[in-house]
Design a protein around this motif. Structure first.
Motif, PDB file in Angstrom:
ATOM      1  N   THR A  86       8.165  11.460  -0.263  1.00 22.16           N
ATOM      2  CA  THR A  86       8.686  10.090  -0.284  1.00 22.16           C
ATOM      3  C   THR A  86       9.605   9.876  -1.477  1.00 22.16           C
ATOM      4  OG1 THR A  86       6.764   9.276  -1.502  1.00 22.16           O
ATOM      5  CG2 THR A  86       6.651   9.225   0.891  1.00 22.16           C
ATOM      6  N   ASP A 125      11.688   6.974   3.848  1.00 25.46           N
ATOM      7  CA  ASP A 125      10.341   6.412   3.751  1.00 25.46           C
ATOM      8  C   ASP A 125      10.372   4.900   3.953  1.00 25.46           C
ATOM      9  OD1 ASP A 125       7.449   6.610   2.980  1.00 25.46           O
ATOM     10  OD2 ASP A 125       8.142   5.308   1.363  1.00 25.46           O
ATOM     11  N   GLN A 126      11.348   4.223   3.352  1.00 24.45           N
ATOM     12  CA  GLN A 126      11.454   2.768   3.482  1.00 24.45           C
ATOM     13  C   GLN A 126      11.808   2.352   4.909  1.00 24.45           C
ATOM     14  OE1 GLN A 126      14.385   2.202   0.441  1.00 24.45           O
ATOM     15  NE2 GLN A 126      12.861   1.831  -1.174  1.00 24.45           N
ATOM     16  N   SER A 185      10.427  -7.728   2.946  1.00 24.03           N
ATOM     17  CA  SER A 185      10.611  -7.335   1.553  1.00 24.03           C
ATOM     18  C   SER A 185       9.355  -7.594   0.730  1.00 24.03           C
ATOM     19  CB  SER A 185      11.795  -8.097   0.954  1.00 24.03           C
ATOM     20  OG  SER A 185      11.892  -7.877  -0.433  1.00 24.03           O
ATOM     21  N   ILE A 233       9.753  -3.817  -1.125  1.00 27.47           N
ATOM     22  CA  ILE A 233      11.089  -3.213  -1.128  1.00 27.47           C
ATOM     23  C   ILE A 233      12.095  -4.298  -1.509  1.00 27.47           C
ATOM     24  CG2 ILE A 233      12.838  -2.027   0.244  1.00 27.47           C
ATOM     25  CD1 ILE A 233      10.622  -1.064   2.093  1.00 27.47           C
ATOM     26  N   THR A 267      17.895  -4.044  -0.341  1.00 22.62           N
ATOM     27  CA  THR A 267      17.654  -2.772   0.354  1.00 22.62           C
ATOM     28  C   THR A 267      17.177  -3.019   1.775  1.00 22.62           C
ATOM     29  OG1 THR A 267      17.072  -1.685  -1.741  1.00 22.62           O
ATOM     30  CG2 THR A 267      16.355  -0.606   0.290  1.00 22.62           C
ATOM     31  N   VAL A 268      16.283  -3.995   1.940  1.00 24.77           N
ATOM     32  CA  VAL A 268      15.783  -4.323   3.274  1.00 24.77           C
ATOM     33  C   VAL A 268      16.924  -4.749   4.187  1.00 24.77           C
ATOM     34  CG1 VAL A 268      14.390  -5.964   4.591  1.00 24.77           C
ATOM     35  CG2 VAL A 268      13.448  -4.914   2.535  1.00 24.77           C
TER      36      VAL A 268
END
Length: 259
Positions: A4, A11-12, A33, A38, A42-43
């Motif tokens: 990861t 992984d996310q 998120s 996260i 990024t989400v």
């Protein structure tokens, strides 16, 4: 090696897909998120890429995201490849060899169980639990094992009234009348206490079964494994069957990444 840390985006992405699959409906990106820890930027970036590929769908009016058609196609591919049957068949065959009794693997389909694997022991009685056969879940060891793993709301939705309890034997009216939601809850409480389910002559007179659930990584009953034997078997055989079935179910759960 911790993979990861090597590929965090992968992984996310998988974490987001798994999170969406566990929800009752589409959810806001902010909720994703917060739930997964996260960063929101990024989400949004990952959701945009997944939306382009069809794995998620954006509902702009609701400002929510849900699973897309591509995710459904993955599910269909899982069904076509029958990994549960492929992974479970050698385990069930091993049970039969060790115990000298017939074994099977089934999945829950509504209020029924659907048999995917059937391994018959030599010189044992014929069974109705053949591949592709459906039986009322509340009457079978595999069904009870899986029903015991369902959330209370889901269980109640499956059995809203007495009419939901199907029967197999000639005295259908009398047998169905004996089943209530309260009785089902008591039976499933015993299953949870022992970690395995039993049925005694309710599918086929003269035969009993012991079954255990195969629980996936979300805590959902993906399948169940059971062994059928004469109902006059010695207590020692019953205990041995139960222990062996539990071990096989745990092994299959690990093989599919479950609990």
């Amino acid at each position: 090696m911790d993979t990861t840390s090597k590929v965090p985006a992968a992984d996310q992405t998988l974490a987001i897909l798994s999170h969406l699959a566990a929800q009752r409906g589409p959810v806001p990106a902010a909720t994703i998120s917060q739930s997964l820890g996260i960063p929101r930027s990024t989400v949004y970036h990952l959701l945009a890429v997944m939306a382009e590929r069809g794995f998620v769908v954006h509902l702009p009016e609701e400002r929510r995201y849900g699973l897309g058609v591509a995710a459904f196609e993955l599910s269909s591919g899982f069904s076509r490849q029958q990994p549960l049957a492929r992974l479970g068949r050698p385990l069930v065959a091993s049970l039969v060899d060790r115990l000298g009794e017939s074994g099977h693997l089934a999945v829950l389909h509504g209020r029924d169980v659907l048999y995917l694997v059937e391994e018959r022991a030599p010189r044992r009685p014929s069974l109705v639990t053949d591949v592709g056969v459906r039986l009322p879940a509340h009457l079978t060891a595999t069904g009870r094992a899986m029903l015991a793993e369902l959330p209370p709301a889901q269980l109640r939705a499956l059995y809203p009234d007495r009419a939901a309890f199907a029967s197999r034997h000639p005295s259908a009216e009398a047998d169905a009348a004996e089943w209530t939601y309260g009785r089902l809850k008591r039976v499933l409480a015993e299953v949870r206490a022992h970690r395995w389910a039993a049925e005694d002559g309710e599918v086929t007179p003269g035969l009993a079964s012991a079954g255990a659930a195969v629980v996936d990584h979300l805590g959902w009953p993906a399948a169940a494994i059971a062994v059928t034997f004469p109902d006059d078997a010695a207590p020692e055989l019953r205990e041995r069957v139960a222990a062996t079935v539990l071990d096989a179910a745990s092994t299959l759960a690990r093989r599919i990444g479950g609990r």
